[in-house]
Write a protein that holds these residues in place. Structure first.
Motif, PDB file in Angstrom:
ATOM      1  N   ILE A 178       1.068  -0.860   0.152  1.00  0.00           N
ATOM      2  CA  ILE A 178       0.116  -0.012   0.608  1.00  0.00           C
ATOM      3  C   ILE A 178       0.780   1.427  -0.086  1.00  0.00           C
ATOM      4  O   ILE A 178       1.586   0.669   0.571  1.00  0.00           O
ATOM      5  CB  ILE A 178      -0.736  -0.023   1.634  1.00  0.00           C
ATOM      6  N   GLU A 179       0.073   2.412  -0.753  1.00  0.00           N
ATOM      7  CA  GLU A 179       1.316   3.237  -0.822  1.00  0.00           C
ATOM      8  C   GLU A 179       1.235   4.420   0.863  1.00  0.00           C
ATOM      9  O   GLU A 179       0.325   5.184   0.604  1.00  0.00           O
ATOM     10  CB  GLU A 179       0.692   4.292  -1.909  1.00  0.00           C
ATOM     11  N   LEU A 180       1.160   3.416   1.315  1.00  0.00           N
ATOM     12  CA  LEU A 180       1.446   4.745   3.144  1.00  0.00           C
ATOM     13  C   LEU A 180       3.002   4.995   3.286  1.00  0.00           C
ATOM     14  O   LEU A 180       3.775   3.693   3.605  1.00  0.00           O
ATOM     15  CB  LEU A 180       0.732   3.687   3.992  1.00  0.00           C
ATOM     16  N   GLU A 181       3.240   6.240   4.150  1.00  0.00           N
ATOM     17  CA  GLU A 181       4.257   5.676   4.895  1.00  0.00           C
ATOM     18  C   GLU A 181       4.446   6.545   6.149  1.00  0.00           C
ATOM     19  O   GLU A 181       3.402   7.639   6.066  1.00  0.00           O
ATOM     20  CB  GLU A 181       5.468   7.201   4.121  1.00  0.00           C
ATOM     21  N   LEU A 182       4.774   5.693   6.987  1.00  0.00           N
ATOM     22  CA  LEU A 182       4.193   6.826   8.542  1.00  0.00           C
ATOM     23  C   LEU A 182       5.573   6.719   9.551  1.00  0.00           C
ATOM     24  O   LEU A 182       6.600   5.847   8.674  1.00  0.00           O
ATOM     25  CB  LEU A 182       3.974   5.591   9.116  1.00  0.00           C
ATOM     26  N   SER A 199       9.575 -10.020   5.135  1.00  0.00           N
ATOM     27  CA  SER A 199      10.051 -11.227   4.880  1.00  0.00           C
ATOM     28  C   SER A 199      11.876 -10.631   6.049  1.00  0.00           C
ATOM     29  O   SER A 199      13.081 -10.522   5.925  1.00  0.00           O
ATOM     30  CB  SER A 199      10.950 -11.083   3.476  1.00  0.00           C
ATOM     31  N   ILE A 200      11.110 -10.096   6.758  1.00  0.00           N
ATOM     32  CA  ILE A 200      12.225  -9.729   7.903  1.00  0.00           C
ATOM     33  C   ILE A 200      13.922 -10.643   7.997  1.00  0.00           C
ATOM     34  O   ILE A 200      14.587 -10.341   8.069  1.00  0.00           O
ATOM     35  CB  ILE A 200      12.025  -8.295   8.684  1.00  0.00           C
ATOM     36  N   ALA A 258      16.089 -10.130  -0.783  1.00  0.00           N
ATOM     37  CA  ALA A 258      15.890 -10.736   0.224  1.00  0.00           C
ATOM     38  C   ALA A 258      14.353 -10.452   0.066  1.00  0.00           C
ATOM     39  O   ALA A 258      13.728 -10.928   1.007  1.00  0.00           O
ATOM     40  CB  ALA A 258      16.705 -11.254   1.005  1.00  0.00           C
ATOM     41  N   ALA A 259      14.805  -9.265   0.315  1.00  0.00           N
ATOM     42  CA  ALA A 259      13.282  -8.653   0.673  1.00  0.00           C
ATOM     43  C   ALA A 259      11.970  -8.780   0.217  1.00  0.00           C
ATOM     44  O   ALA A 259      10.844  -8.711   0.803  1.00  0.00           O
ATOM     45  CB  ALA A 259      13.398  -7.103   0.784  1.00  0.00           C
ATOM     46  N   GLY A 260      11.822  -8.558  -0.819  1.00  0.00           N
ATOM     47  CA  GLY A 260      11.218  -9.143  -2.105  1.00  0.00           C
ATOM     48  C   GLY A 260      10.289  -7.644  -1.645  1.00  0.00           C
ATOM     49  O   GLY A 260      10.554  -6.663  -1.452  1.00  0.00           O
ATOM     50  N   ASP A 261       8.476  -7.757  -2.697  1.00  0.00           N
ATOM     51  CA  ASP A 261       8.382  -6.366  -3.180  1.00  0.00           C
ATOM     52  C   ASP A 261       7.120  -6.148  -1.902  1.00  0.00           C
ATOM     53  O   ASP A 261       7.965  -4.434  -1.626  1.00  0.00           O
ATOM     54  CB  ASP A 261       7.228  -6.317  -3.899  1.00  0.00           C
ATOM     55  N   PRO A 273       9.799   1.348   3.491  1.00  0.00           N
ATOM     56  CA  PRO A 273      10.146   1.266   4.978  1.00  0.00           C
ATOM     57  C   PRO A 273       8.756   0.970   5.362  1.00  0.00           C
ATOM     58  O   PRO A 273       8.918   0.619   6.898  1.00  0.00           O
ATOM     59  CB  PRO A 273       9.379   2.463   4.508  1.00  0.00           C
ATOM     60  N   LEU A 274       7.438   0.758   5.607  1.00  0.00           N
ATOM     61  CA  LEU A 274       6.564   0.606   6.113  1.00  0.00           C
ATOM     62  C   LEU A 274       6.319  -0.386   6.306  1.00  0.00           C
ATOM     63  O   LEU A 274       6.502  -0.697   7.646  1.00  0.00           O
ATOM     64  CB  LEU A 274       4.775   1.347   5.629  1.00  0.00           C
TER      65      LEU A 274
END
Lengths: 234, 560
Positions: free
Chosen positions: B152-156, B217-218, B234-237, B242-243
């Motif tokens: 989703i397009e959210l950043e906090l 995938s932390i 490793a992180a994937g999409d 960052p969220l």
């Protein structure tokens, strides 16, 4: 060499390992799988490979989440295994996942008493409590655990060798509940010299060598790089 | 920029929307007259003070534009100030009214509701209905984050993300405690609880945390980071954002907390695999509250496992950090929370140091002495008094334990008689502590001699010689602990001696040995040598520039 109880034991099958490391460990239907694994541990008398703490803790956690699945006999087995484990904290770790009600059960509370004796090094009371009177019909609380006696004796001997440099045969007899002949056989097995008056000389190792040590400081080479380079005019 | 006034255009046109949502949510009160509803809604929106309306509009704008920096300011400063000013004892404006101001933006409202309920929990007393609604809100939020097709397009800001996870677990724990106090619940509350057993269900909470971890995938990212692999791959999409990454990371810490609350300390420490605890730049250091929480629970888990040395190390590390950075956090709203945790850690540290005496850092030692000096003396003397003090400190400082299952509502009496989980944990810990107390008591006597006869020592201690023999064996057993050696796996470690006093028995004679730390002079010499070398370099440089300047003709004078 120190492999703690938290390492994966060599005898743990892959299936159990995947179960433990994923979210399936919360699936109450898998309780049976872990119980079977526990049974296999109990049947295995080889002390180096017959205790899988993490798997047993997972089973206890399942009982914690699903009180209707609680199998007191399985809990008893888990606690007995933890009792004679090399790592003294195993028993406690299992206890934290139980509850007051479970601890009120007869065999579990007996195990708690036994554990107090064992950890308080009151071995004579311990042996008496475990096997009770000669004519006691009830099954002992440590039934069905293969290798219990030998595992226990190994543990006690480990403690003796850490604490004593020389010890009387009589003292060892009470501690491991074996008669004199058996103790002497044990000494031969471990190559401990016994002198005339029945005193065993135990080998010196780091735990029972009482030597004053001074912890010297360790200066790493990196700390000196600046000085050395300045001294060389760099 | 933050004081810009916005025209209240939205408020006039969307009253109908407000009225509708108001009507829909008040099913309990039944249908109200539509006109009355509209008037109530208007009154509600108008009653929101102007600064608050501006704040909400700002917040909405920044959220829509993913303006993380401004959001951080809104969240950390303005929200706190406005709360103190207007809502010290009352809840924030109802979400229905706020809906009018922001054009019924679903995501914004979910986030707003989270803040709204969080405020109620912290300043007011949440009713059962509030608890249910808050849970549903969290379900909405996490559903949206986890079950959308793409990220989703959210950043906090990180602080906010941490607070969401932290509050989620706090409300879970609060609910478990609330429902287990069966005797205090009214009959209708019990009915509600029985009918809604899925609310704050342990499995649901765990599910959320595990899902967040999996989605981001932390673990794969952390492992790649440790081994120098490709973190982005490793992180994937999802994990790249960052969220998701931070939510996943904070969920790990959240899981540690939940496991500790349930008494599963091994799993708690295992969950922190590859979270580099020794690294001062690790992700958890970005949010102070998170940093402190990690060490609190790690230390506590070690303490319960009997690894006192490791517990002491963790606590000393974090308490030094807190005292050093105290001046920077004075005005942060987290200051109180961090302070409270720090105080609890001092109490736990006092217990650990008494049970396993070891030298600690000077500052910590002084503070500990000031605060708990008396208790420490009593603890080291052993006996029942020591146990009492340990209980007292423990109950003050331990986390709030929970039972994962609801009590049996059918058998109220039995349910109200079950012991609180922390008493159970305390009981087990005390058993350990009682045995462990042999170390400080014996140590204080043994320290004075190099050899000692068993019988003489037993008269000193007023004990039976056989009993003393046993005690000595216990001492030996307990002074061996596993000590963490900095590996990524916190459970690993080497078995070392945890005390500086050791002994060996030759039949009836005790030979005592002490290990002491030699004088450390290398560091002092190195530092001072470097200092003087710098000084010499400095002087030489100045000399060189002075000579160079003397040789150069002064440019201005030549031009006259």
């Amino acid at each position: 060499m120190a492999t703690t109880s938290f390492d994966r034991p060599s005898t743990r099958p892959d299936e159990i390992h995947t179960l433990l490391t994923g979210v399936e460990r919360y699936n109450p239907q898998k309780a049976g799988v872990l119980e079977d694994y526990l049974e296999r541990q109990c049947a295995n008398s080889d002390p180096l490979s017959n205790h899988d703490l993490m798997a047993n803790l997972a089973l206890l956690k399942m009982y914690q989440f699903n009180p209707d699945l609680v199998n007191l006999d399985a809990i008893r087995c888990i606690l007995v295994k933890a009792l004679i484990s090399q790592s003294q904290s195993d028993f406690n770790l299992c206890l934290y996942l139980l509850s007051d009600d479970i601890c009120k059960d007869a065999s579990i509370s007996k195990l708690l008493v036994l554990r107090d004796y064992l950890e308080g090094a009151q071995f004579d009371k311990f042996w008496k409590e475990i096997y009770g009177a000669e004519d006691d019909d009830e099954g002992s609380v440590v039934d069905d655990i293969a290798g219990f006696d030998s595992g226990l004796r190994r543990l006690i001997i480990g403690e003796i060798t850490s604490t004593y440099q020389t010890v009387a045969v009589k003292a060892v007899e009470t501690m491991v509940s074996l008669n004199e002949e058996a103790v002497l056989r044990l000494c031969k097995e471990y190559n401990w010299p016994v002198d005339g008056s029945g005193i065993i000389t135990l080998p010196l190792k780091s735990e029972n060598k009482a030597k004053n040590t001074v912890i010297k400081e360790n200066v790493k080479f990196e700390q000196l790089t600046k000085i050395i380079s300045a001294a060389n005019g760099i | 920029m933050y004081q810009e006034n916005y025209d209240d255009v939205e408020f006039g046109g969307d009253v109908d929307l407000v009225a509708n949502s108001y009507a829909n949510s008040n099913l309990v009160e039944g249908e109200l007259d539509e006109e009355e509803l509209i008037m109530q809604a208007q009154a509600g929106v108008q009653s929101i003070p102007e600064p608050v309306r501006n704040f909400l509009a700002n917040l909405h704008r920044n959220l829509a534009n993913c303006n993380v920096g401004d959001l951080a300011y809104n969240y950390e400063n303005q929200f706190v100030r406005l709360t103190d000013k207007f809502y010290g004892k009352a809840p924030w404006p109802e979400p229905q009214y706020v809906a009018a101001l922001v054009g019924d933006d679903g995501l914004f409202l979910t986030l707003y509701r989270e803040l709204y309920y969080r405020h109620i929990y912290s300043r007011l007393h949440p009713s059962l209905e509030v608890r249910f609604r808050s849970f549903e809100n969290y379900c909405d939020l996490f559903n949206y984050i986890l079950n959308s097709d793409g990220p989703i397009e959210l950043e906090l800001p990180n602080q906010w993300l941490w607070d969401i996870v932290d509050e989620f677990i706090y409300q879970f724990q609060s609910f478990c405690t609330h429902r287990s106090r069966v005797s205090k619940r009214s009959a209708e509350e019990i009915e509600l609880l029985k009918e809604n057993s899925q609310v704050w269900n342990t499995y649901s909470v765990l599910n959320v945390l595990y899902s967040l971890i999996q989605k981001s995938s932390i673990y794969e990212q952390l492992e790649a980071g440790q081994q120098g692999g490709d973190v982005i791959e490793a992180a994937g999409d999802f994990g790249v954002r960052p969220l998701y990454k931070m939510l996943g990371y904070f969920s790990i810490i959240g899981l540690v907390r939940v496991h500790c609350m349930l008494g599963d300390y091994t799993l708690a420490l295992q969950t922190l695999q590859n979270v580099e605890l020794g690294n001062s730049r690790a992700l958890f250091t970005r949010v102070t509250a998170c940093h402190v929480t990690v060490y609190y629970y790690v230390g506590f888990a070690y303490l319960m496992m009997g690894r006192y040395a490791d517990a002491i190390q963790s606590y000393v590390h974090i308490l030094t950090f807190v005292s050093r950075t105290r001046q920077y956090h004075q005005r942060s709203y987290q200051f109180d929370a961090v302070n409270k945790k720090a105080e609890q850690m001092y109490a736990l540290l006092a217990i650990a140091v008494s049970l396993s005496p070891v030298r600690v850092d000077e500052n910590i030692h002084t503070y500990l002495r000031e605060k708990y000096g008396d208790q420490q003396h009593k603890m080291q003397r052993g006996g029942e008094e020591a146990v009492e003090i340990i209980s007292e400190l423990y109950l003050y400082a331990c986390p709030k334990f929970i039972m994962p299952n609801p009590p049996s509502y059918s058998d109220i009496e039995a349910a109200s008689n079950t012991a609180e989980p922390q008493n159970f944990q305390l009981k087990i810990f005390l058993r350990e502590a009682r045995l462990q107390l042999v170390i400080p008591t014996l140590r204080s006597f043994l320290r004075l001699y190099t050899t000692m006869d068993l019988d003489r020592l037993s008269t000193f201690l007023d004990m039976d010689p056989l009993e003393l023999r046993n005690q000595l064996m216990v001492y030996k057993q307990r002074c061996r602990q596993i000590k963490w050696a900095g590996t990524p796996d916190l459970l690993q470690g080497e078995i070392t001696s945890a005390t500086d006093l050791d002994f060996a028995l030759q039949e009836d004679m005790i030979f005592i040995a002490e290990s002491r730390v030699g004088r450390r002079y290398a560091d002092w010499f190195i530092r001072n040598t470097n200092k003087i070398q710098d000084l010499v370099n400095n002087i030489e440089n100045r000399q060189k520039t002075a000579i160079a300047n003397a040789g150069k003709p002064k440019a201005e004078e030549n031009n006259t």
